[in-house]
Design an enzyme around this catalytic site. Structure first.
Site, short mmCIF file in Angstrom:
data_model
loop_
_atom_site.label_atom_id
_atom_site.label_comp_id
_atom_site.label_asym_id
_atom_site.label_seq_id
_atom_site.Cartn_x
_atom_site.Cartn_y
_atom_site.Cartn_z
N SER A 174 0.84 -1.19 0.00
CA SER A 174 0.00 0.00 0.00
C SER A 174 0.88 1.24 0.00
CB SER A 174 -0.94 0.01 1.21
OG SER A 174 -1.73 1.16 1.22
N GLY A 175 0.44 2.27 -0.71
CA GLY A 175 1.13 3.55 -0.75
C GLY A 175 0.17 4.68 -0.49
N GLU A 176 0.63 5.92 -0.75
CA GLU A 176 -0.22 7.07 -0.47
C GLU A 176 -1.40 7.15 -1.42
OE1 GLU A 176 2.13 10.55 -0.55
OE2 GLU A 176 3.27 10.07 1.24
N SER A 177 -1.19 6.79 -2.68
CA SER A 177 -2.25 6.98 -3.66
C SER A 177 -2.82 5.68 -4.19
CB SER A 177 -1.71 7.81 -4.84
OG SER A 177 -0.62 7.14 -5.45
N GLU A 198 -2.90 0.94 -4.00
CA GLU A 198 -2.62 -0.33 -3.34
C GLU A 198 -2.16 -1.34 -4.38
OE1 GLU A 198 -5.84 -0.24 0.35
OE2 GLU A 198 -6.39 -1.18 -1.56
N LYS A 244 -2.06 -3.09 -9.48
CA LYS A 244 -1.82 -1.81 -8.84
C LYS A 244 -3.04 -0.94 -9.11
CE LYS A 244 1.57 1.95 -8.57
NZ LYS A 244 2.85 2.48 -9.12
N ASP A 252 15.31 6.13 -11.07
CA ASP A 252 15.06 5.66 -9.70
C ASP A 252 15.46 4.20 -9.57
OD1 ASP A 252 14.30 5.78 -7.08
OD2 ASP A 252 12.17 5.53 -7.45
#
EC number: 2.7.10.1
Length: 1004
Positions: free
Chosen positions: A642-645, A647, A666, A759
Site C-alpha cells: 500500500s502507498g499514499e495513492s 494499493e 496496482k 530511480d
C-alpha cells in the site's frame, strides 16, 4: 511314591486373603470373558499330574464359600504341575488380558527347601476353534510370561493371619481362533490362585462432532489403532468424513472430520434439533437458527427459509437473510417544462421506497387528440433522453412530440420486487399541451468554394420548417478545438460565406434554422480545409530575416570564444551532449527516450520525448501502448502492499481457454486527483512499450471501470532488497552476480531504447520464483512514499540521494550515466544482502562525502573485481563511467570465470569524517592500542551490547581484537549475521589502517 508334600492348611491360606480377592466388576470399556469370582463352587479346571494342584473349598470369616487352587510341592525337585482353564470363547476379541490374584510363600520361611523351593510360576495359552476336552498336550501351549510375586508371606504372617495378595495382569494375543485355554505351570512354588479374570477392552459407543461411533474392539497389539467411521446423527450431513481411532487402552483418539446439521436444524447437546417457529436456517453448517428477517415468518418447524408476509416479496437474487420488501409508492413532485414540441419532466423519489435501494423509473407516454379520456400510445417517433425505462435519475427529456397536441405522462417507480406484485403500479401523472414546433434539422450541407481565408457554404431548407424560417445560424471552429472556442454567423438565405479564417487550417461547420418557436438542431458536422498560403516576402520580412541571421552568427561566435576559454559548468547549463531534465514547479520530469536508431555506445546530441506526457490525454497514450482488460476477468485475492495513492494486490487474470494467470494489480485509491490519474496511466503507457525478460511485463490496464488498475506479471519473491535481507548469506557469489547480470541486462535494454529510469534501486527490482530479477517502478514514486529519509527535497523536487549521481543532485540533470551510478549502488546492495547504502548517515552527509571523493567500501566477502566495477560506475566524471553494454559484458565474463571471483576486496583507507565514529586512527598510537579500549570501539560501531561477550572471551585490548577472524566472533556467542559482518568489517578497516603507514590518508 511321590515325595511328601509340604502343604499349608487351606484355612491358613485363604481365610484372610478372601476379602482382597472378592470380585471387582469390569472397568469401563472392559468386557469379561471369564471371572472366577462370580463362580460358586468348583471351577472345573483340569490338573496334571494328580498329585499337583489341589482344588480347595473353604469359607471365610463371614462363612462365604471360597474356592481356590493351591500347590505347595516344595520338598521335591523338578516339579511340573499344570492347571488348565476351561475353553474360553474369545467373542471377537483380538487381544485379551488375564488378571490373576494369588498368594505365594517366601521360600526362606520354609526350612529345608533351599534347593527345591521356587517363588515363580509360568503362564501359557493355547488357541483352538473348539473345546478340546482333556486331550491337550503340554507341547501345544505357548508361554506368555514367568510371573513372580511382588509380595510373599512368611510363617510370621501366618501366625497373625496376614497374607499378602498379589495381582498381575498379562496380555494375550494376537488371537485368531474361536477360543483359547490358559494354563498355570508350577515348577516348585508354594502358591494359591484365588481368582482369574479374563477380559478384553473396547472403545464405548459415543457421539462426537454430531457423528455416532459404535463400540469398537481394540486392536491385536498394544500399539495398534483401529479406524472407525462414524455415522451422522439424524438431520445432519457430512462436512468431512467423520472418523476416530480406537486405541489399545479402549480410548477414542484423533477425531477427524465432522457432521453438520442440515438446513432447518441446529446443534443442541450432540443432536440436531428443528428450528423453532419464527426461526430458520438456509444452509447446512455449524451456525444456529436465525430469527426470520423483517416482514417474514416461518409457518412450520425446521424452516429453511421464511415466507414473506402479505404484500411483501423477496427478489430472486436476494439471500434468505434479506428482509422482505414491497414495491415503492409513486414518485412525488412531478413537474413538466414544455419547450415547443419537447418536454422536460422532473420528479422526486417516492416517499416509501418499499425497503429497497434499487429504485428505477419507467415513463409511459400517451397522446390524447380529443380528450384525456381517449388516449393512445405516443408511437415510435417519440424520443426519450436518455431512455424510457430503467431510468436511474429522476429526470427525462421527451422530444419529437407533435405541435399543439395533448399528452399525458405517467412516471412509475419500480424496484426489484415490482414484477412480483400482482397489484397495479403506482405512478405520478402530468398532462401537458405542446406549443408550436421548432424547425427540424438541416440535413443537406455542402461546400461551394474554399479559399485561403474564406469558405462558401450552401444548404437546403429543413424538411419540416414548422413555420416561417427567420434566419440560419452557422457555427464554425478549428478541428478538435470546439471546447476552446467557436464562432457563429447569421444568414437569411440558404447560402453564406465565412471569412477571416486561417490559411491551411481544417475547420468544422454546422448549420441550424430558427423560427418564432425556437432553434432547430445543428446539422451534422462538415470539415473543410482552407487553402495553403502563398509565400510572399516584402522588404520588412527580408530585413527581419537578415537581422536574425546576423544575431545567430554573433551568438555562435561568442559560444566558440567561450569554449576556447574553457567556460565551466554552471547550475543552469550543462554539456549539450545530454538533454537536461530539470524539476520544475515541484514536479518530477517525465521519463526521457533516446532515438531508437542511435549507436548504443554514444548518447545522441538530442533526446526525444516519446512518452505519455506528450499526449493531450494520457488515456490516448495508454490505448496506444497498452491492452485494455475487462475488470470482470480480474479476481483480487489479497492486498500485498500500500502507498499514499494506491494499493498493490495479488490476484488472478482469467484468460479464455487457458488457466488463470497469477498477476499483481496496482489500483488507485478512491478519491484520487486528476493529476494522480494521469501519472498512473502514464506509467502504464511507459511499461507497455517494453518487452524484455528482465523488465516487468505489463499484462494490461483497466481504465473503463470505477477504479483504474495496472495489471503486471506476479513476482513471487517481491523486491530484491527485502528478498536478500530475508535470505542473508544463503547465496553463492556466482548466484549474486547472476542476479546483477539480469538487472544490468534490463537496464541495457532501457538504455538502448533511450530510456532513463531515474530511480534504479534494489527496492525497485522484483524477483520471481526462479530468481530472475526484473526492473520495475517507472513512476518515481515508491521511495518517496515509503521512506521520506530516502529523498532529498530541493526547490525543484525530490531525489533519492543515496542512489543518485552527484551531477544529478547538483544540477537536477539525469542521463544514462546517472543510471549507471545507481546500478553501482544496486551492486553494493546485492553484495551487502540488502543493507542500507551509507548506513545511518544523513542525506547531507552523503552528499558531502561523495563530493569529497568517498565511495562505499567493499561489503564483507565482496570479490575485488565486483568492487572495482562499482568504483567504475561511481566515477565522478560521468563520461568515464562504463555503458550498460560494457557492464553486462563484464558480469558475463565473471559468471563464466568463477575463479576471478575468489580474490576479495580490502578496505585500504579510512572513510570520511562522517564515518569518524566507526574508524579509529590507530597509527597515532603506534602499536594500535593507544588509549582506546575495546568498549570504546564497540560503542563507536553501535555494538556496545557485546561488551560483556568480548570481556568474557578475554579480548582486553584492540591489539587482540585485530587478530580475530569470523570463527572467533561466532565463538563469542554473536549469532546475528548482520552484527557479525559489521564487527568483522570494522576489524578489517582497522587492519588496513595500520598497514597504511606512508603518506596522508585519502578517501576512496
Amino acid at each position: 511314591m511321590a515325595p511328601a508334600r509340604a502343604r499349608l492348611s487351606p484355612a491358613l491360606w485363604v481365610v484372610t486373603a478372601a476379602a482382597a480377592a472378592t470380585c471387582v466388576s469390569a472397568g469401563r470399556g472392559e468386557v469379561n470373558l471369564l471371572d472366577t469370582s462370580t463362580i460358586h463352587g468348583d471351577w472345573g479346571w483340569l490338573t496334571y499330574p494328580a498329585h499337583g494342584w489341589d482344588s480347595i473349598n473353604e469359607v471365610d470369616e463371614s462363612f462365604r464359600p471360597i474356592h481356590t487352587y493351591q500347590v505347595c510341592n516344595v520338598m521335591s525337585p523338578n516339579q511340573n504341575n499344570w492347571l488348565r482353564t476351561n475353553w474360553v470363547p474369545r467373542d471377537g476379541a483380538r487381544r485379551v488380558y488375564a488378571e490373576i490374584k494369588f498368594t505365594l510363600r517366601d521360600c526362606n520361611s520354609i526350612p529345608g527347601v533351599l534347593g527345591t523351593c521356587k517363588e515363580t510360576f509360568n503362564l501359557h495359552y493355547l488357541e483352538s476353534d473348539r473345546d478340546l476336552g482333556a486331550s491337550t498336550q503340554e507341547s501345544q501351549f505357548l508361554k506368555i510370561d514367568t510371573i513372580a510375586a511382588d509380595e510373599s508371606f512368611t510363617g510370621a504372617d501366618l501366625g497373625v493371619r496376614r497374607l499378602k495378595l498379589n495381582t498381575e495382569v498379562r496380555g494375550v494375543g494376537p488371537l485368531s481362533k474361536r477360543g483359547f485355554y490358559l494354563a498355570f505351570q508350577d515348577i516348585g512354588a508354594c502358591l494359591a490362585i484365588l481368582s482369574l479374570r479374563i477380559y478384553y477392552k473396547k472403545c464405548p459407543a459415543m457421539v462426537r462432532n454430531l457423528a455416532a461411533f459404535s463400540e469398537a474392539v481394540t486392536g491385536a497389539d498394544s500399539s495398534s489403532l483401529v479406524e472407525v467411521r462414524g455415522q451422522c446423527v439424524r438431520h445432519s450431513e457430512e462436512r468431512d468424513t467423520p472418523k476416530m481411532y480406537c486405541s489399545a487402552e479402549g480410548e477414542w483418539l484423533v477425531p477427524i472430520g465432522k457432521c453438520v446439521c442440515s438446513a432447518g436444524y441446529e446443534e443442541r447437546r450432540d443432536a440436531c434439533m428443528a428450528c423453532e417457529l419464527g426461526f430458520y436456517k438456509s444452509a447446512p453448517g455449524d451456525q444456529l437458527c436465525a430469527r426470520c428477517p423483517p416482514h417474514s415468518h416461518s409457518a412450520t418447524p425446521a424452516a429453511q427459509t421464511c415466507r414473506c408476509d402479505l404484500s411483501y416479496y423477496r427478489a430472486a437474487l436476494d439471500p434468505p437473510s434479506a428482509a422482505c420488501t414491497r414495491p415503492p409508492s409513486a414518485p412525488v413532485n412531478l413537474i413538466s417544462s414544455v419547450n415547443g414540441t419537447s418536454v422536460t419532466l422532473e420528479w422526486a423519489p417516492p416517499l416509501d421506497p418499499g425497503g429497497r435501494s434499487d429504485i428505477t423509473y419507467n415513463a409511459v407516454c400517451r397522446r390524447c387528440p380529443w380528450a384525456l379520456s381517449h388516449c393512445e400510445a405516443c408511437g415510435s417517433g417519440t424520443r426519450f433522453v436518455p431512455q424510457q425505462t430503467s431510468l436511474a435519475q429522476a429526470s427525462l427529456l421527451v422530444a419529437n412530440l407533435l405541435a399543439h397536441m395533448n399528452y399525458s405522462f405517467w412516471i412509475e417507480a419500480v424496484n426489484g420486487v415490482s414484477n412480483l406484485s400482482p397489484e397495479p403500479r403506482s405512478a405520478a401523472v402530468v398532462n401537458i399541451t405542446t406549443n408550436q414546433a421548432a424547425p427540424s434539422q438541416v440535413v443537406v450541407i455542402r461546400q461551394e468554394r474554399a479559399g485561403q481565408t474564406s469558405v462558401s457554404l450552401l444548404w437546403q431548407e429543413p424538411e419540416q420548417p414548422n413555420g416561417i424560417i427567420l434566419e440560419y445560424e452557422i457555427k464554425y471552429y478549428e478541428k478538435d478545438k470546439e471546447m476552446q472556442s467557436y464562432s457563429t454567423l447569421k444568414a437569411v438565405t440558404t447560402r453564406a460565406t465565412v471569412s477571416g479564417l486561417k490559411p491551411g487550417t481544417r475547420y468544422v461547420f454546422q448549420v441550424r434554422a430558427r423560427t418564432s418557436a425556437g432553434c432547430g438542431r445543428f446539422s451534422q458536422a462538415m470539415e473543410v480545409e482552407t487553402g495553403k498560403p502563398r509565400p510572399r516576402y516584402d522588404t520588412r520580412t527580408i530585413v527581419w530575416i537578415c537581422l536574425t541571421l546576423i544575431t545567430g552568427l554573433v551568438v555562435l561566435l561568442l559560444l566558440l570564444i567561450c569554449k576556447k576559454r574553457h567556460c565551466g559548468y554552471s547550475k543552469a547549463f550543462q554539456d549539450s551532449d545530454e538533454e537536461k531534465m530539470h524539476y520544475q514547479n515541484g514536479q518530477a520530469p517525465p521519463p526521457v527516450f533516446l532515438p531508437l536508431n542511435h549507436p548504443p555506445g554514444k548518447f545522441p546530441e538530442t533526446q526525444f520525448s516519446a512518452e505519455p506526457h506528450t499526449y493531450e490525454e494520457p488515456g490516448r497514450a495508454g490505448r496506444s501502448f497498452t491492452r485494455e482488460i475487462e475488470a470482470s476477468r480480474i479476481h483480487i485475492e489479497k492486498i500485498i502492499g500500500s502507498g499514499e495513492s494506491g494499493e498493490v494486490c495479488y490476484g488472478r487474470l482469467q484468460v479464455p481457454g487457458q488457466r488463470d494467470v497469477p498477476v499483481a494489480i496496482k489500483a488507485l485509491k478512491a478519491g484520487y486527483t486528476e493529476r494522480q490519474r494521469q501519472d498512473f496511466l502514464s506509467e502504464a503507457a511507459i511499461m507497455g512499450q517494453f518487452d524484455h525478460p528482465n523488465i516487468i511485463r505489463l499484462e494490461g490496464v483497466v481504465t473503463r471501470g470505477r477504479l483504474a488498475m495496472i495489471v503486471t506479471e506476479y513476482m513471487e519473491n517481491g523486491s530484491l532488497d527485502a528478498f536478500l535481507r530475508t535470505h542473508d548469506g544463503q547465496f553463492t557469489i556466482v548466484q549474486l552476480v547472476g542476479m546483477l547480470r539480469g538487472v544490468g541486462a534490463g537496464m541495457r535494454y532501457l538504455s538502448d531504447l533511450g530510456y532513463i529510469h531515474r530511480d534504479l534501486a534494489a527496492r525497485n527490482v522484483l524477483v520471481d520464483g526462479r530468481l530472475v530479477c526484473k526492473v520495475s517502478d517507472f513512476g518515481l514514486s515508491r521511495a518517496l512514499e515509503d521512506d521520506p529519509e530516502a529523498a532529498y527535497t530541493t526547490a525543484g523536487g525530490k531525489i533519492p540521494i543515496r542512489w543518485t549521481a552527484p551531477e544529478a543532485i547538483a544540477f537536477r540533470t539525469f542521463s544514462s550515466a546517472s543510471d549507471v551510478w545507481s546500478f553501482g549502488v544496486v551492486m553494493w546492495e546485492v553484495l551487502a544482502y540488502g543493507e542500507r547504502p551509507y548506513w545511518n548517515m544523513t542525506n547531507q552527509d552523503v552528499i558531502s562525502s561523495v563530493e569529497e571523493g568517498y565511495r562505499l567500501p567493499a561489503p564483507m566477502g565482496c570479490p575485488r573485481a565486483l568492487h572495482q566495477l562499482m568504483l567504475d560506475c561511481w566515477h565522478k566524471d560521468r563520461a568515464q563511467r562504463p555503458r550498460f553494454a560494457h557492464v553486462v559484458s563484464v558480469l558475463d565474463a565473471l559468471v563464466h570465470s568463477p575463479e576471478s571471483l575468489r580474490a576479495t576486496a580490502t578496505v585500504s583507507r579510512c572513510p570520511p569524517p562522517a564515518f569518524a565514529r566507526s574508524c579509529f586512527d590507530l597509527r597515532a598510537g603506534g602499536s594500535g592500542n593507544g588509549d582506546l579500549t575495546v568498549g570504546d570501539w564497540l560503542d563507536s560501531i553501535r555494538m556496545g551490547r557485546y561488551r560483556d561477550h568480548f570481556a568474557a572471551g578475554g579480548y582486553s585490548s584492540l591489539g587482540m581484537v585485530l587478530r580475530m577472524n569470523a570463527q572467533d566472533v561466532r565463538a563469542l556467542g554473536i549469532t546475528l549475521m548482520g552484527h557479525q559482518k559489521k564487527i568483522l568489517g570494522s576489524i578489517q578497516t582497522m587492519r588496513a589502517q595500520l598497514s597504511s603507514t606512508q603518506g596522508p590518508r585519502r578517501h576512496l
